[in-house]
Design an enzyme around this catalytic site. Structure first.
Site, PDB file in Angstrom:
ATOM      1  N   THR A 192       0.787  -1.315  -0.099  1.00 57.34           N
ATOM      2  CA  THR A 192       0.000   0.014  -0.026  1.00 57.34           C
ATOM      3  C   THR A 192       0.772   1.326   0.024  1.00 57.34           C
ATOM      4  O   THR A 192       0.394   2.484  -0.312  1.00 57.34           O
ATOM      5  CB  THR A 192      -0.955   0.112   1.283  1.00 57.34           C
ATOM      6  OG1 THR A 192      -0.235   0.044   2.292  1.00 57.34           O
ATOM      7  CG2 THR A 192      -1.827  -1.116   1.244  1.00 57.34           C
ATOM      8  N   ILE A 235      -2.690   5.941  -0.899  1.00 56.64           N
ATOM      9  CA  ILE A 235      -4.112   5.687  -0.297  1.00 56.64           C
ATOM     10  C   ILE A 235      -4.328   4.332  -0.004  1.00 56.64           C
ATOM     11  O   ILE A 235      -4.795   3.434  -1.066  1.00 56.64           O
ATOM     12  CB  ILE A 235      -5.079   6.258  -1.632  1.00 56.64           C
ATOM     13  CG1 ILE A 235      -4.899   7.692  -1.881  1.00 56.64           C
ATOM     14  CG2 ILE A 235      -6.691   6.283  -0.978  1.00 56.64           C
ATOM     15  CD1 ILE A 235      -4.861   8.807  -0.933  1.00 56.64           C
ATOM     16  N   HIS A 236      -3.859   3.952   1.096  1.00 53.56           N
ATOM     17  CA  HIS A 236      -3.856   2.595   1.255  1.00 53.56           C
ATOM     18  C   HIS A 236      -5.184   1.675   1.055  1.00 53.56           C
ATOM     19  O   HIS A 236      -4.856   0.689   0.588  1.00 53.56           O
ATOM     20  CB  HIS A 236      -3.425   2.429   2.985  1.00 53.56           C
ATOM     21  CG  HIS A 236      -2.122   3.360   3.083  1.00 53.56           C
ATOM     22  ND1 HIS A 236      -0.756   2.634   2.986  1.00 53.56           N
ATOM     23  CD2 HIS A 236      -1.942   4.439   3.579  1.00 53.56           C
ATOM     24  CE1 HIS A 236       0.198   3.650   3.276  1.00 53.56           C
ATOM     25  NE2 HIS A 236      -0.430   4.910   3.608  1.00 53.56           N
ATOM     26  N   ASP A 237      -6.131   2.138   1.830  1.00 47.74           N
ATOM     27  CA  ASP A 237      -7.481   1.291   1.699  1.00 47.74           C
ATOM     28  C   ASP A 237      -7.698   0.885   0.482  1.00 47.74           C
ATOM     29  O   ASP A 237      -8.451  -0.090   0.107  1.00 47.74           O
ATOM     30  CB  ASP A 237      -8.401   1.948   2.646  1.00 47.74           C
ATOM     31  CG  ASP A 237      -8.302   1.940   3.985  1.00 47.74           C
ATOM     32  OD1 ASP A 237      -7.272   1.395   4.339  1.00 47.74           O
ATOM     33  OD2 ASP A 237      -8.766   2.898   4.763  1.00 47.74           O
TER      34      ASP A 237
END
Length: 313
Positions: A192, A235-237
């Site tokens: 991520t 934007i990890h998620d």
């Protein structure tokens, strides 16, 4: 046929982008949302979730409020990253939270029993809701199709301590239960950190206005969170929903993993037995690589659909 997904979430700006992509993409059927404390309080994450749905013209999606604190540790929120109340942007907040009666953990089980193996659970915040659901129903991994979690750093460094990622560090006890029992796909900082959105894309969204202007606010992270020379914020998620839409976005390898819950300097970190020293059967599918271009294309397509829903097109 679209994929049925329940998101367990703590919006939070990267959660908001992820939800927008999911709501805006024809390949995802969001059957429900359970909220949890994390980036901010559960009261705020619930209101933020409902505002994201309202902005996208999807207030038909049921929302269940879940855990207000970690199972063991104290809650550590991140408003300094995500903004006052846990999210940035001019959002249409409801006058009061209209949530289903079930607690978030029970709502996860209700959706699992209803949809069975057609359901994917994607938990992208701290994990007390999912941990409680697993404690109540140990067969949950067999009942549903797949379980994704966004958290951890199996083969990489951390982002809140040198070795721990924020979601797992916020509730190591819950993360430990999930890693032990869920047979999950762990999407952590290993991939991520590379899930970035270029600054020029954010500027384009700002110029387009409307819902895109709010999305741009979600994507505008404080400069303190960015590494020098980065081309855009991670934007990890959103890496989770991108892989749900396009399975070629992420590559996974199986490892035996544990979570450090000892309270020491590695509290909340993932202990990944990369070299099979323990000789244990693998219990986690660890994301180890990401196709950044496919990720960005998938996110862009979902955001286009979300903005179209916001304008009523």
């Amino acid at each position: 046929m679209s994929r049925k997904v329940l998101f367990d979430t703590d919006p939070g700006c990267d959660d908001a982008v992820m939800l927008a992509v999911a709501l805006g993409h024809d390949d995802i059927d969001v059957v429900g949302l359970s909220t949890v404390c994390g980036n901010t309080t559960v009261e705020n994450t619930t209101r933020n979730t409902q505002a994201i749905l309202e902005l996208g013209g999807r207030d038909d999606v049921p929302v269940a409020r879940g855990c207000a604190r970690p199972l063991v540790d104290e809650l550590a929120t991140a408003e300094w990253v995500h903004g006052e109340g846990g999210i940035r942007g001019d959002l249409p907040y409801p006058d009061e939270a209209d949530v289903v009666e079930s607690h978030g953990a029970d709502f996860i089980l209700e959706q699992a029993y209803e949809h069975g193996t057609d359901l994917t659970i994607a938990a992208v915040g701290p994990l007390p809701n999912l941990a409680l659901a697993l404690a109540k129903e140990p067969d949950l991994p067999e009942i549903v199709g797949e379980i994704y979690v966004m958290g951890g750093a199996a083969l990489a460094g951390g982002n809140v301590t040198p070795v721990a990622e924020a979601n797992f560090h916020n509730d190591p006890a819950a993360a430990s239960r999930v890693v032990q029992d869920a047979h999950a796909k762990m999407v952590g900082l290993d991939v991520t950190d590379r899930a970035s959105i270029p600054f020029e894309d954010i500027e384009e969204y700002e110029e387009r206005g409307g819902a895109f202007d709010v999305v741009a606010e979600w994507l505008r992270y404080p400069t303190e969170t960015l590494d020098v020379g980065e081309e855009g914020p991670a934007i990890h998620d959103a890496a989770v929903v991108a892989d749900l839409i396009d399975p070629d976005v992420l590559d996974f390898e199986e490892y035996y993993c544990e979570i450090d819950t000892t309270g020491g300097p590695s509290h909340g970190s993932v202990i990944c037995d990369q070299h099979d020293i323990y000789g244990e059967e693998p219990n986690t599918h660890v994301a180890v690589d990401i196709d950044v271009e496919r990720y960005r294309e998938t996110v862009e397509a979902g955001l286009e659909g979300y903005a179209a829903g916001a304008s009523g097109d």
